[in-house]
Write a protein that holds these residues in place. Structure first.
Motif, mmCIF file in Angstrom:
data_model
loop_
_atom_site.group_PDB
_atom_site.id
_atom_site.type_symbol
_atom_site.label_atom_id
_atom_site.label_comp_id
_atom_site.label_asym_id
_atom_site.label_seq_id
_atom_site.Cartn_x
_atom_site.Cartn_y
_atom_site.Cartn_z
ATOM 1 N N MET A 255 29.189 52.365 28.521
ATOM 2 C CA MET A 255 29.618 51.265 29.193
ATOM 3 C C MET A 255 30.387 51.789 30.294
ATOM 4 O O MET A 255 29.895 50.788 30.873
ATOM 5 N N LYS A 389 32.057 50.593 39.721
ATOM 6 C CA LYS A 389 32.598 50.099 40.021
ATOM 7 C C LYS A 389 33.738 49.793 39.278
ATOM 8 O O LYS A 389 34.721 49.450 38.584
ATOM 9 N N ARG A 390 32.824 49.816 38.020
ATOM 10 C CA ARG A 390 33.597 48.964 36.324
ATOM 11 C C ARG A 390 33.979 50.046 35.926
ATOM 12 O O ARG A 390 35.276 50.590 35.049
ATOM 13 N N ASN A 393 37.612 50.844 38.441
ATOM 14 C CA ASN A 393 38.099 49.339 37.700
ATOM 15 C C ASN A 393 39.056 49.700 36.006
ATOM 16 O O ASN A 393 40.103 49.363 36.064
ATOM 17 N N PHE A 394 38.239 49.931 35.189
ATOM 18 C CA PHE A 394 38.235 50.271 33.633
ATOM 19 C C PHE A 394 39.424 51.959 33.481
ATOM 20 O O PHE A 394 39.730 51.663 32.434
ATOM 21 N N ILE A 397 41.187 53.411 38.411
ATOM 22 C CA ILE A 397 42.576 54.165 38.129
ATOM 23 C C ILE A 397 43.752 53.548 37.313
ATOM 24 O O ILE A 397 44.511 54.117 37.805
ATOM 25 N N PRO A 398 43.070 53.074 35.794
ATOM 26 C CA PRO A 398 44.548 53.173 35.629
ATOM 27 C C PRO A 398 44.513 54.814 35.226
ATOM 28 O O PRO A 398 46.411 54.606 35.144
ATOM 29 N N MET A 401 47.083 55.284 38.196
ATOM 30 C CA MET A 401 48.580 54.566 37.731
ATOM 31 C C MET A 401 49.185 55.508 36.456
ATOM 32 O O MET A 401 50.167 55.622 37.047
ATOM 33 N N LYS B 161 34.268 37.584 46.544
ATOM 34 C CA LYS B 161 33.258 38.407 45.883
ATOM 35 C C LYS B 161 32.194 37.951 46.171
ATOM 36 O O LYS B 161 31.126 38.906 46.857
ATOM 37 N N ASP B 364 38.589 42.843 49.186
ATOM 38 C CA ASP B 364 37.646 42.001 48.580
ATOM 39 C C ASP B 364 39.031 41.255 47.057
ATOM 40 O O ASP B 364 37.968 40.846 46.481
ATOM 41 N N ILE B 397 49.277 46.647 41.253
ATOM 42 C CA ILE B 397 47.732 47.237 41.168
ATOM 43 C C ILE B 397 47.226 46.433 39.317
ATOM 44 O O ILE B 397 45.881 45.985 38.801
ATOM 45 N N MET B 400 46.116 43.156 39.355
ATOM 46 C CA MET B 400 44.695 43.550 40.529
ATOM 47 C C MET B 400 43.633 43.905 38.727
ATOM 48 O O MET B 400 42.866 43.302 39.288
ATOM 49 N N MET B 401 44.017 44.786 38.353
ATOM 50 C CA MET B 401 42.911 45.438 37.589
ATOM 51 C C MET B 401 42.860 44.542 36.282
ATOM 52 O O MET B 401 41.394 43.753 35.773
ATOM 53 N N GLU B 404 39.804 42.282 37.821
ATOM 54 C CA GLU B 404 38.581 43.037 38.599
ATOM 55 C C GLU B 404 37.589 43.193 37.056
ATOM 56 O O GLU B 404 37.146 42.569 36.995
ATOM 57 N N TRP B 405 38.878 43.199 35.903
ATOM 58 C CA TRP B 405 38.679 43.784 34.538
ATOM 59 C C TRP B 405 38.161 42.118 34.184
ATOM 60 O O TRP B 405 36.344 41.981 32.991
ATOM 61 N N GLU B 408 34.523 41.666 35.845
ATOM 62 C CA GLU B 408 33.465 42.129 35.616
ATOM 63 C C GLU B 408 32.957 41.702 33.980
ATOM 64 O O GLU B 408 31.526 41.688 34.178
ATOM 65 N N ARG B 411 30.417 38.562 35.514
ATOM 66 C CA ARG B 411 29.557 39.154 36.746
ATOM 67 C C ARG B 411 28.431 39.841 35.422
ATOM 68 O O ARG B 411 27.083 39.623 36.194
ATOM 69 N N ALA B 412 29.237 40.754 34.709
ATOM 70 C CA ALA B 412 27.798 41.681 34.094
ATOM 71 C C ALA B 412 27.511 40.381 32.777
ATOM 72 O O ALA B 412 26.497 40.570 32.424
ATOM 73 N N SER B 414 28.800 40.305 30.016
ATOM 74 C CA SER B 414 28.722 41.174 29.027
ATOM 75 C C SER B 414 30.284 41.009 27.907
ATOM 76 O O SER B 414 31.339 41.176 27.952
ATOM 77 N N VAL B 417 31.902 43.906 27.547
ATOM 78 C CA VAL B 417 33.292 44.268 28.322
ATOM 79 C C VAL B 417 34.459 43.176 28.294
ATOM 80 O O VAL B 417 35.288 43.839 27.541
#
Lengths: 455, 455
Positions: A255, A389-390, A393-394, A397-398, A401, B161, B364, B397, B400-401, B404-405, B408, B411-412, B414, B417
């Motif tokens: 993943m 980046k994945r 962010n997944f 950063i978590p 936190m 982005k 971004d 944050i 924000m995550m 991003e999730w 992502e 983008r992928a 997937s 994901v």
């Protein structure tokens, strides 16, 4: 050279660590000053250390004290290995959590299932580290604070935020998880150049190359997963602390694009921990080091270690250097001391202030990465490429936190913030449940000081 | 001046918005080019718009097209108001989520309980915005893309982005939540200088001052909470979109130090949403705009709006300017167009690329803050003081995550994901549950394109 050892009577400060200190090149002529709040255990550690050095024929001066301030005078290195209250306390806290609907205890959470690694309830470790650092500011401001006791990420980050003038470094031997993995892959460590980095208990294989040619070895991992791992898992029992070899690690790699090493795989999501059945699927027959089964075995082994310490203490005829041969173990704090004292460069995996080393994350936290240590403790951290980046962010950063949450509750001394952390927990079904769990923990006699802090 | 309006037949593009466009100072002599994929609704909007302008006596040229590329030629502004598939689709998705154990649907999650604001399953909105931006790159690269359709935070960040050359701006009228709040506080808007900022649906009262003296007005909030709020809540029924006035907002303010405004309070934690009973405690008798009760009322009002549109369409004798008086409403996109065309400066609450405006967050993504807009759409963003660290780490944050999730996964392309996002959801009890929920959503006939994208 003088080393002050805080928590020298704790079981964590085992005879293997006494050995690692005594066999340092820089040990002859130095002073080791042992400190603990428990006199009986302090005496035991002191006695064993003296005997070990004597058997080796190394000239080391040993001191002992119930008051750490005594030990700090003239110290060049302060080793904090104390685990206040110990495993009985941890298991009592876990049981209270379970009574309130928190399976495996309130501190077993996303990105931390390690059974004695606190993020929410780390008060005792946080406060002790700050107190030591405060004493050092006054008594030995130029000494290094070598933090060995968990939770490393939280404590090292706290020290970076609150006591940035103290040279604090966190040590964790989790990187050694890569060695059995290399063995499974059919690689010889001598032929491999590797780099792991990230946060403590959240480190990733950021470089994996053939030492001679520089060729990327990730394809060897991919081949193992595709062709050999199923057979490996059918025929191998994955033991304690071997999560790097588990299907969970492979799942995380697929993943997130980098392979997780060491305690990282023990510090992930509920996907692998919903219940024992799920844990066995992902970690093998024990269900991992932190499952009901794994933890029981772990505590048994831990108790056997304690028993051995006391057996050796009570047996003046035992030959310690036979029981624990004088060959270097995994402790890196002794490597650090030796590099700083002798000037012989060593590449170590350290937790140090970020300050831009991993620019994807704030400055004011501790990151884990390889560092070349040399004379006087000079440190040259290795360059680390940006993380995918994945993964940032997944995961990273978590995970960050969670550290910030625990430290914010501690900083503010706020019970409301502790409740708010539990509100984010998937096991919480109502505000009332979260409040009652926190209250129950605070009313434990062992937590009276903690209860005064979190108002 | 030409405005292309994508999704002009959508119910969101109501007669109030037609009104706001027609009464712009810059409207006379301009061209409004209406686009929709539904011919019947497009014709209705086109007819109403023409009639409204005629009643006003304003010279506006109207065009209509089923193909947005036709409308983009020569456009100065492109307004995206499209909500693909609509509310029936949203409710169908919610029902499938509930069948799989996701109370209120899989997109009702921590930091987003707004019933038609997607973060996980925003595929249609994400793809449409990208497609519009791609067409603009080719046909009208200098035009402004005014994004009005939700999810604003996700879409505006995606455009930052992926399509950073297109001047994209997100609009949301949530800041108006402060007006009833000032009324409750006994303050007159004319006497108050306020600033709200953060991310869309996560904005906080970063300045609240007396306009004349500059005196801080937060003490007025504190006084209201201590002395008047209990009586207010006993005697006032909190309506749809009035969460700013609710006990939940006060609870959030107490924990995070800044007062939440607008949809922010609808976009928080499960603490306020465990069940209808909990929601009623925090949001009053409706349980908030997004509860079972609130949403039903909301959809009824929505349907009444649609019915009105068609009633007016089918009644050529109805006087539109009586039904919808020509007084400026809350749309800020028309203010933006007017400021850009006339050069008359306006202070608007916009979602624009961060690029350092809020330095606590990455460049971004899109942030929401006051901006003074002038000739040719020049923008002067207001300085915003740093947010309290607790708010950053517990709220901004994590919010924000989530963005991003979702991006992502998009983008992928997937499905794995998407499953991983659900693994982080407290309602998920097993990997199997998460997989089955995602699969069930992907097999909806309305989601066939989405299913091809997420493989």
């Amino acid at each position: 050279m003088k080393v002050a050892i805080i928590g020298a009577g704790s079981a964590a400060f085992s005879i293997a660590w006494i050995r690692d200190l005594c066999i340092m090149k820089s040990a002859p002529g130095s002073t080791f000053s042992l400190v603990d709040v428990n006199e009986q255990r302090l005496d035991a550690a002191y006695g064993l250390a003296k005997r070990y050095a004597k058997e080796l024929g190394v000239e080391i001066k040993f001191e002992k004290s119930l008051d750490r301030r005594n030990a700090l005078h003239g110290a060049d290195f302060v080793l904090n290995t104390a685990f206040p209250s110990g495993h009985d306390y941890t298991e009592k806290m876990r049981a209270i959590g379970e009574e309130h609907g928190y399976y495996r205890g309130i501190d077993s959470v996303e990105f931390n299932f390690v059974s004695d690694y606190y993020t929410i309830l780390g008060y005792k470790q946080y406060q002790l580290a700050l107190d030591i650092a405060s004493d050092m500011e006054e008594i030995c401001p130029d000494a290094f604070l070598l933090q060995v006791a968990n939770p490393i990420f939280e404590v090292a980050s706290l020290l970076r935020k609150e006591k940035s003038k103290i040279k604090a470094i966190g040590f964790c031997d989790e990187y050694i998880g890569i060695y059995p993995f290399m063995m499974a892959l059919g690689l010889s460590p001598a032929d491999v150049e590797f780099q792991v980095s990230g946060f403590n208990h959240c480190i990733w294989l950021t470089k994996f190359r053939e030492a001679n040619t520089g060729a990327d070895l990730y394809p060897v991992i991919d081949d193992w997963i595709a062709n050999k791992a199923p057979e490996f898992w059918r025929t191998t029992e994955i033991g304690l602390w071997q999560e790097t070899l588990s299907p969970a690690s492979v799942d995380m790699y697929k993943m997130y694009g980098l392979y997780p090493i060491g305690d990282t795989t023990r510090s992930f999501t509920w996907k692998y921990h919903y219940n024992l059945e799920t844990a066995k699927k992902w970690f093998g027959h024990l269900g991992g080091t932190d499952s009901e089964v794994g933890l029981e075995l772990r505590l048994k082994r831990f108790q056997a270690g304690v028993d051995k310490l006391f057996r050796l203490t009570n047996d003046p005829n035992a030959k310690l250097t036979t029981e624990v041969p004088p060959e270097k173990g995994h402790s890196e704090f002794s490597d650090f001391i030796d590099a700083a004292m002798t000037g012989e460069e060593k590449r170590l995996f350290l937790n140090i202030p970020n300050n831009g080393l991993l620019p994807q994350f704030p400055q004011d936290l501790a990151v884990e990465l390889p560092v070349v240590v040399s004379k006087d403790g000079r440190m040259k951290p290795e360059h680390v490429d940006p993380f995918p980046k994945r993964l940032v962010n997944f995961v990273l950063i978590p995970r960050m936190m969670r550290m910030e949450w625990g430290l914010e509750a501690f900083r503010a001394g706020s019970r409301e913030v502790l409740v708010e952390i539990l509100i984010r927990d998937p096991r919480t079904k109502s505000e009332k449940q979260a409040r009652e769990a926190i209250e129950a923990i605070m009313t434990m006699p062992e937590n009276s000081e903690m209860a005064r802090h979190y108002r």
